[in-house]
Design an enzyme around this catalytic site. Structure first.
Site, short mmCIF file in Angstrom:
data_model
loop_
_atom_site.label_atom_id
_atom_site.label_comp_id
_atom_site.label_asym_id
_atom_site.label_seq_id
_atom_site.Cartn_x
_atom_site.Cartn_y
_atom_site.Cartn_z
N GLU A 84 7.14 4.74 16.75
CA GLU A 84 8.19 5.64 16.38
C GLU A 84 9.46 5.58 17.33
OE1 GLU A 84 5.01 6.59 16.17
OE2 GLU A 84 4.79 7.69 14.41
N HIS A 110 0.47 18.65 14.56
CA HIS A 110 1.19 18.46 13.18
C HIS A 110 1.69 19.86 12.51
CE1 HIS A 110 -1.45 15.05 13.43
NE2 HIS A 110 -1.00 14.42 12.11
C1 LIG Z 1 2.24 8.83 16.70
C2 LIG Z 1 1.66 9.03 15.18
N1 LIG Z 1 2.41 8.50 14.07
C3 LIG Z 1 1.95 8.68 13.10
C4 LIG Z 1 0.93 9.38 12.59
C5 LIG Z 1 0.45 9.60 11.18
N2 LIG Z 1 -0.75 8.74 10.94
C6 LIG Z 1 -2.08 9.40 11.16
S1 LIG Z 1 -3.30 8.21 11.12
C7 LIG Z 1 -2.45 6.87 10.85
C8 LIG Z 1 -3.08 5.55 10.72
C9 LIG Z 1 -3.80 5.26 12.03
O1 LIG Z 1 -4.25 3.99 11.59
P1 LIG Z 1 -5.55 3.41 12.55
O2 LIG Z 1 -4.86 3.52 14.09
O3 LIG Z 1 -5.75 2.24 12.32
O4 LIG Z 1 -6.68 4.41 12.55
P2 LIG Z 1 -7.65 4.52 11.13
O5 LIG Z 1 -6.76 5.72 10.27
O6 LIG Z 1 -7.50 3.32 10.31
O7 LIG Z 1 -8.93 4.81 11.61
C10 LIG Z 1 -1.17 7.41 11.01
C11 LIG Z 1 0.16 6.39 10.73
C12 LIG Z 1 0.21 10.04 13.72
N3 LIG Z 1 -0.78 10.69 13.42
N4 LIG Z 1 0.57 9.87 15.05
#
Ligand SMILES: Cc1ncc(C[n+]2csc(CCOP(=O)(O)OP(=O)(O)O)c2C)c(N)n1
Ligand SMILES: [Mg+2]
Lengths: 312, 324
Positions: free
Chosen positions: B59, B128
């Site tokens: 971000e 959220h």
């Molecule tokens: C700072 C932030 N930006 C965006 C999000 C929205 N978001 C939730 S899960 C996710 C993907 C996370 O990917 P990863 O770290 O690989 O974990 P996975 O879901 O694959 O276990 C995103 C972008 C968030 N929760 N926090």
């Protein structure tokens, strides 16, 4: 060196519990019973169980938004975790946190987060403050977290101050709906550890024994002083969130991923090593009964009262 | 007349702006697929990967990137998926985007739009669900708009994409599916995001914005059955604030209730109350009353979540207090 049969069965029991638990949550999501966003660990049980079983009572665990498995592997009461996911008063956090904000300090699980990367630096401070206990702090996060700024600041600081932190990246190849290759030119997050001077290893998360061995070696290094980075390559067998239609990946790819199911693979491995079918079935029945009981208890649990907000 | 949803109105505004001006581009996490609420769906297909950029979970970097692109003459629209994560972009917004025009002696401009969505909706949880507009309005140089209905959402996005400086568009996740008769929206360059009269009334003025507009209207309908006539104003623009029509309303009703979903403490309501009383003190028959979220982290459990923000019943009750 192969692990002892009893240990192997314990790993199977723990993984099967997570699988059953997550299937219950998925069923409830489909039935509209679960509030909020839910991210399941189906396919990632090998990482949770392999790593957490290499820790002991001195140690502390943090996690991210996909945390059910880590907390269960740590030994939390499934009924109280289910109750939390339903927002009930008997939940581990009295219904205040929910699926993305699980905490159970009684089992050394200090927190999950809905903000990607949010718990990584917490692990550093906790590790620093707890050095006298000989405990390590393990923090789970996804491959997507390795693209946040806080991840990089935290790796640098942990290495600079030689903090007893086990960074545990569950690389499932996706951040939400976007494949790793579109998120970073660096396929494996452990490459970042290298440049920060943190020893690292990668391991196949569909092989719980390999994860367990790698985690034991990693924990030994952390106890000897300084951080370690373990990247567990896992298959996310569910959608990003429960209900995700997964239009971004083909049905073939989803089907192929199931070949990397750690629960199935470990069951087959145990059978091959001579564990009787009846013994495996007995574990499964026992876990099924445990989850059934947890499910009933959680669904019967009352809603929290507003007065809980005034506590403390 | 055809209807559209709040989400469709925003998508249409982005589409129209992108079609008109090649400098407009979108960036954010999973915007190519539409984001979690499908708002940007189809835009990648229409405008291509060069104008709809999927980003990593970074971000701070993407907001800073957008500031740089804006300095270079583009009009970036950054999507911060949940307003709670604006914390991560805030340094870039407050210390760079909002300040560069003045610091450069007005050599530079940062025509940047940040779209984000706030608010409580189906137990999204403490990280959220927050409404953090008070932090943003405290930064000189940042404009903030918070549309409460689809037609305003369309206009607010079009307006934001014509401003010389940074604008945050604060959407509400609970409103995305809300329908409204679609107005013929010939874009009027004179339009400004000022207060919108949602319901005329005689006895008290309720000043609100975003999803609380609906709550206030529900309260007003309930009060009408008891013979109480409430006027409801939806601010739409939170910074800069144009209070003229609201002042005129208060001069007629003599009583004001301010309602927002954000926590009361340090909330926008404090600013509104201060400005209103300094202008219409002599016209007031009762102290200005504020109603907002309880000052607690937003709890997950559905009954608790509902209880920490104003309900229609609570708004009606507060109106009665102001009238007492
Ligand atoms: C700072 C932030 N930006 C965006 C999000 C929205 N978001 C939730 S899960 C996710 C993907 C996370 O990917 P990863 O770290 O690989 O974990 P996975 O879901 O694959 O276990 C995103 C972008 C968030 N929760 N926090
Ligand atoms: Mg991932």
């Amino acid at each position: 060196m192969a692990i002892r049969v009893e240990d192997g069965i314990a790993l199977y029991r723990a993984m099967f519990l997570i699988r059953r638990f997550e299937e219950t949550v998925a069923e409830w999501v489909r039935a509209g019973l679960v509030p909020g966003f839910v991210h399941l660990a189906i396919g990632q049980e090998g990482a949770a169980v392999g790593v957490v079983h290499a820790l002991d009572g001195r140690d502390v665990v943090f996690s991210g938004h996909r945390a059910h498995g880590h907390l269960l592997a740590r030994g939390a009461d499934p009924a109280r975790v289910l109750a939390e996911i339903l927002g009930r008063a008997e939940g581990v956090c009295r219904g205040l946190g929910g699926s993305m904000h699980l905490v159970d300090t009684a089992v050394g699980f200090w927190g999950a987060t809905g903000v990607v990367g949010g718990t990584i630096p917490l692990a550093l401070g906790a590790a620093w403050a707890r050095q006298a206990t000989g405990g390590v702090v393990a923090v789970f996060f996804g491959d997507g977290a390795s693209t946040t700024g806080i991840f990089h600041e935290s790796l640098n600081l942990a290495s600079l101050w030689r903090l007893p932190v086990l960074f545990c990246c569950e690389n499932n190849g996706y951040a939400e709906f976007t494949a790793r290759a579109e998120q970073s030119p660096v396929a494996y997050a452990r490459r970042f550890a290298e440049v920060y001077g943190i020893p690292s290893a990668g391991v196949d998360g569909s092989d719980v024994e390999a994860v367990f061995e790698a985690a034991r070696a990693a924990v030994a290094e952390v106890r000897a002083g300084g951080p370690y980075f373990l990247e567990v390559e896992v298959a996310r067998l569910s959608g990003h969130y429960e209900g995700d239609p997964q239009g971004y990946r083909s049905a073939e790819e989803q089907a192929r991923q199931w070949a990397r199911d750690p629960v199935r693979r470990w069951r087959d491995a145990l059978a091959e090593r001579g564990v009787a079918e009846e013994a495996l079935a007995a574990v499964e029945e026992e876990v099924a009964r445990q989850v059934e009981a947890a499910r009933e208890q959680a669904q019967k649990a009352p809603w929290p009262d507003l007065t809980v907000l005034n506590h403390g | 007349m055809a209807e559209w949803t709040y989400a469709e109105a925003i998508r249409q505004a982005l589409t129209d702006a992108m079609a008109e001006d090649d400098a407009v581009l979108l960036l954010g996490e999973d915007v190519a697929l539409g984001g979690p609420f499908g708002v940007t769906r189809g835009l990648r297909e229409r405008f291509g990967a060069g104008r709809v950029l999927n980003t990593p979970i970074s971000e701070a970097a993407i907001t800073g990137f957008a500031v740089g692109a804006a300095l270079a003459g583009r009009r970036p629209v950054v999507e911060i998926m949940f307003m709670d994560f604006i914390t991560l972009a805030l340094d870039m917004l407050a210390n760079q985007a909002a300040k560069l025009a003045l610091l450069s002696g007005f050599q530079q401009a940062v025509p940047l739009v940040v779209r984000t969505q706030a608010g409580i909706y189906h137990s999204a949880g403490a990280q959220h669900s927050q409404s953090l507009e008070a932090w943003l309005v405290h930064v000189p140089g940042l404009a903030v708009v918070a549309p409460g209905v689809a037609n305003d959402a369309y206009r607010a996005v079009r307006w934001a994409l014509r401003q010389p400086g940074p604008v945050v568009v604060m959407e509400h996740k609970g409103l995305y599916g809300r329908r409204q008769a679609r107005e013929a929206l010939e874009w009027d360059p004179q339009w400004r995001p000022g207060p919108q009269l949602r319901r005329p009334g005689r006895d008290a003025t309720v000043v609100t914005y975003s999803a609380m507009g609906e709550t206030a209207l529900a309260a007003a309908s309930a009060l009408e059955r008891d013979g109480i006539s409430v006027e409801v104003w939806d601010l739409l623009g939170l910074s800069p604030l144009n209070l003229e029509p609201v002042l005129e309303s208060v001069r007629r009703t003599h009583r004001v209730l301010i309602v927002h979903e954000a926590v009361v403490t340090g909330g926008l309501g404090a600013e509104l109350a201060a400005r209103l009383q300094s202008e219409v003190f002599d016209d007031l028959d009762a102290p200005i009353f504020r109603l907002g979220g309880r000052p607690v982290a937003i709890p997950f459990s559905p009954p608790l979540e509902r209880a920490v923000i104003p309900s229609a019943e609570a708004v009606a009750e507060a109106v009665r207090t102001v009238l007492a």
